[in-house]
Design a protein around this motif. Sequence first.
Motif, PDB file in Angstrom:
ATOM      1  N   ALA A 281     -10.190   8.851  45.718  1.00 54.59           N
ATOM      2  CA  ALA A 281      -9.272   8.662  44.577  1.00 54.59           C
ATOM      3  C   ALA A 281      -8.623   7.189  44.706  1.00 54.59           C
ATOM      4  N   LEU A 282      -8.416   6.783  45.825  1.00 55.84           N
ATOM      5  CA  LEU A 282      -7.716   5.340  46.088  1.00 55.84           C
ATOM      6  C   LEU A 282      -8.988   4.257  45.317  1.00 55.84           C
ATOM      7  N   ASP A 283     -10.266   4.344  45.924  1.00 52.25           N
ATOM      8  CA  ASP A 283     -11.403   3.607  45.452  1.00 52.25           C
ATOM      9  C   ASP A 283     -11.410   3.742  43.922  1.00 52.25           C
ATOM     10  N   ARG A 284     -11.292   4.764  43.349  1.00 51.96           N
ATOM     11  CA  ARG A 284     -11.394   4.966  42.192  1.00 51.96           C
ATOM     12  C   ARG A 284     -10.396   4.079  41.069  1.00 51.96           C
ATOM     13  N   MET A 285      -9.179   4.140  41.646  1.00 49.76           N
ATOM     14  CA  MET A 285      -7.897   3.582  41.081  1.00 49.76           C
ATOM     15  C   MET A 285      -8.208   2.121  41.245  1.00 49.76           C
ATOM     16  N   LYS A 286      -8.711   1.639  42.406  1.00 50.26           N
ATOM     17  CA  LYS A 286      -8.997  -0.038  42.466  1.00 50.26           C
ATOM     18  C   LYS A 286     -10.078  -0.400  41.692  1.00 50.26           C
ATOM     19  N   GLU A 287     -11.283   0.540  41.510  1.00 45.27           N
ATOM     20  CA  GLU A 287     -12.250   0.268  40.605  1.00 45.27           C
ATOM     21  C   GLU A 287     -11.651   0.150  38.963  1.00 45.27           C
ATOM     22  N   ARG A 288     -11.123   1.236  38.715  1.00 45.90           N
ATOM     23  CA  ARG A 288     -10.664   1.326  37.052  1.00 45.90           C
ATOM     24  C   ARG A 288      -9.501   0.704  36.916  1.00 45.90           C
ATOM     25  N   LEU A 289      -8.437   0.323  37.857  1.00 44.02           N
ATOM     26  CA  LEU A 289      -7.274  -0.531  37.406  1.00 44.02           C
ATOM     27  C   LEU A 289      -7.332  -1.942  37.735  1.00 44.02           C
ATOM     28  N   VAL A 290      -8.020  -2.323  38.822  1.00 40.22           N
ATOM     29  CA  VAL A 290      -8.261  -3.462  39.146  1.00 40.22           C
ATOM     30  C   VAL A 290      -7.218  -4.682  39.416  1.00 40.22           C
ATOM     31  N   THR A 291      -6.434  -4.145  40.524  1.00 38.62           N
ATOM     32  CA  THR A 291      -5.310  -4.993  40.728  1.00 38.62           C
ATOM     33  C   THR A 291      -5.179  -5.158  42.244  1.00 38.62           C
ATOM     34  N   TYR A 297      -0.839   0.934  43.278  1.00 36.54           N
ATOM     35  CA  TYR A 297      -1.318   2.143  43.497  1.00 36.54           C
ATOM     36  C   TYR A 297      -0.651   3.391  43.793  1.00 36.54           C
ATOM     37  N   ARG A 298       0.209   3.019  44.851  1.00 33.34           N
ATOM     38  CA  ARG A 298       0.969   4.023  45.381  1.00 33.34           C
ATOM     39  C   ARG A 298       2.304   4.179  44.377  1.00 33.34           C
ATOM     40  N   HIS A 299       2.835   3.114  43.841  1.00 31.87           N
ATOM     41  CA  HIS A 299       4.095   3.330  42.578  1.00 31.87           C
ATOM     42  C   HIS A 299       3.346   4.145  41.657  1.00 31.87           C
ATOM     43  N   ILE A 300       2.409   3.991  40.946  1.00 30.78           N
ATOM     44  CA  ILE A 300       1.747   4.843  40.039  1.00 30.78           C
ATOM     45  C   ILE A 300       1.523   6.267  40.599  1.00 30.78           C
ATOM     46  N   LEU A 301       1.056   6.253  41.687  1.00 26.83           N
ATOM     47  CA  LEU A 301       0.941   7.762  42.146  1.00 26.83           C
ATOM     48  C   LEU A 301       2.518   8.562  42.404  1.00 26.83           C
ATOM     49  N   LEU A 341      -2.024  20.259  47.934  1.00 28.00           N
ATOM     50  CA  LEU A 341      -2.541  19.716  46.671  1.00 28.00           C
ATOM     51  C   LEU A 341      -3.208  18.427  46.885  1.00 28.00           C
ATOM     52  N   LEU A 342      -4.416  18.523  46.572  1.00 28.50           N
ATOM     53  CA  LEU A 342      -5.416  17.207  47.225  1.00 28.50           C
ATOM     54  C   LEU A 342      -5.697  16.593  45.759  1.00 28.50           C
ATOM     55  N   VAL A 343      -5.564  15.162  45.703  1.00 32.47           N
ATOM     56  CA  VAL A 343      -5.684  14.341  44.564  1.00 32.47           C
ATOM     57  C   VAL A 343      -7.208  13.969  44.997  1.00 32.47           C
ATOM     58  N   ARG A 344      -8.097  14.317  44.010  1.00 27.35           N
ATOM     59  CA  ARG A 344      -9.481  14.212  44.175  1.00 27.35           C
ATOM     60  C   ARG A 344     -10.009  12.742  43.819  1.00 27.35           C
ATOM     61  N   THR A 345      -9.415  12.568  42.627  1.00 26.44           N
ATOM     62  CA  THR A 345     -10.010  11.086  42.124  1.00 26.44           C
ATOM     63  C   THR A 345      -9.103  10.743  41.155  1.00 26.44           C
ATOM     64  N   PHE A 346      -9.445   9.609  40.422  1.00 25.82           N
ATOM     65  CA  PHE A 346      -8.287   8.782  39.317  1.00 25.82           C
ATOM     66  C   PHE A 346      -9.291   8.444  38.107  1.00 25.82           C
ATOM     67  N   LEU A 347      -8.921   9.011  36.858  1.00 26.82           N
ATOM     68  CA  LEU A 347      -9.806   8.542  35.678  1.00 26.82           C
ATOM     69  C   LEU A 347      -8.872   7.760  34.777  1.00 26.82           C
ATOM     70  N   THR A 378     -12.668   0.369  32.255  1.00 27.87           N
ATOM     71  CA  THR A 378     -11.761  -0.141  33.445  1.00 27.87           C
ATOM     72  C   THR A 378     -10.894  -0.927  32.261  1.00 27.87           C
ATOM     73  N   LEU A 379      -9.344  -0.759  33.088  1.00 29.45           N
ATOM     74  CA  LEU A 379      -8.335  -1.514  32.429  1.00 29.45           C
ATOM     75  C   LEU A 379      -8.872  -2.892  32.366  1.00 29.45           C
ATOM     76  N   GLN A 380      -9.316  -3.576  33.340  1.00 22.63           N
ATOM     77  CA  GLN A 380      -9.743  -5.030  33.165  1.00 22.63           C
ATOM     78  C   GLN A 380     -10.645  -5.193  31.908  1.00 22.63           C
ATOM     79  N   GLY A 381     -11.635  -4.652  31.649  1.00 24.36           N
ATOM     80  CA  GLY A 381     -12.578  -4.563  30.832  1.00 24.36           C
ATOM     81  C   GLY A 381     -11.943  -4.685  29.525  1.00 24.36           C
ATOM     82  N   LEU A 382     -10.901  -3.596  29.260  1.00 30.44           N
ATOM     83  CA  LEU A 382     -10.319  -3.156  27.911  1.00 30.44           C
ATOM     84  C   LEU A 382      -9.341  -4.654  27.665  1.00 30.44           C
TER      85      LEU A 382
END
Length: 450
Positions: A281-291, A297-301, A341-347, A378-382
């Motif tokens: 889930a952390l990897d997907r956040m980094k991939e899709r939010l790109v900061t 990431y912790r703040h958003i979570l 409660l397990l956070v599996r991924t970020f979309l 991704t947020l970067q692309g948008l």
Amino acid sequence: MAKDKRARKKKYVNVAEQQKQQEIQYKKFFFDKLQNLCGQIGDVSLYSLIPLVEKILIYRFRGAPLKIRVAPGAKIQKMLMNALEKTIRSQQLVMKLEVVKESGQMMTFADYSTVGMAFEHHLTASDTNYPGKERFAGFAELREERERLYEEGILNICSMACWVFDDIGRKYLHTYSFETCMPAVDSGVRAPQGVSFNNREWKVFSEQDFRLHPVITIGTCPLEVRKVKIHGELHTAIQIGSVRYEDDVPKLNPFILSPDDLHLSTSFSKTALPVYIQQHALDRMKERLVTTMPCFYRHILLDAFIRKEFIPISRKRLLITCFIENLKTGYFVAEKVDGILLVRTFLLLTNGGTPEGDRLAKLTGLETDDRKYLAIDTLQGLANSDIEQNETVCMLFHKAGCGSILELCKKINSDPAKMWLLDTSHPKNIIADLMTEYMKPNADNEEYVS
């Protein structure tokens, strides 16, 4: 050949002389700061009222440079520790304290710890009186308040620095503590009575270290890591939490959702659920939010769990809405497993599997590979795209419920203070016309175009 040998010969350095020159330079720096402080208190001429012997005593009780160290047993990467040190030291040069009440004169935390504290000590703890000493009373009377504000400020600086560099992926959170000590005074050495610049007693006294030594200790608070079995496979789960201080001792405060917190129409859980996250889930956040800032990431979570906007998608799975700048940006997919409660991924909002992403796919006809190719997943692309210039595409994004992410991209691109969120140095991604080309086969279908 002899000339080359002489050229290669190391230059002799007189270490004692070098240290002496450094001491002379630092004394000048210190007394310049003290003179400037006198000017802020009232007038630069006040500096001349302080007798020479008192000035030397003030110098002896000066503040030592702030020391930042790693707690025993804590393992922190050298590069990360350097970043923490740089952040804490730079903030000392920014934060300020009032010199005299309602004077409008301010001094930095760095100047206060170096010169201000020593001068306070001289004015309030020394029995020596001299003509004009009473003119410093306005500065001395704020000593207790300044000391309190200084300590609170240093702790806030440490808290902020630790928060900035906290990364759940490291499986620990940073901790901090602050203390000041006076080694020579603590060891029982005291100033001799009736000192003279020529007597032996003064020489022994003057060689002692009476400086105030401020020390910040950076430690680590481990996050609980456990293995959970999902569909027959073991996955690593990292506990989400924050650090709290009980009697100055750091302890992990785990994040737990109660049944009332979940407030779902279905009976999702009858017991409280500790919250964990997978590395995936952390990897997907980094991939899709790109900061590049892990704390982001912790703040958003944590913000997502504080808001508690849950959408059940099955008996054991949830979508948890997340926001950036109070704009809906995406979802965490969480699952109840093994009593947690397990956070599996970020979309991201535009990804498949979200209500908005699925509507966008239906309206545009864009498949997962299409969205990836166009970089709208991704947020970067948008943020780097020209979608805002295309009315048709914008209308479809808003109709799908993805308008908030376009608004976020607009805020990032228009506000320099938010540029750190993304790498906006990338060239503009010209995709809006290409998207309409992708969507042309559906142009006559009312299901896709309003």
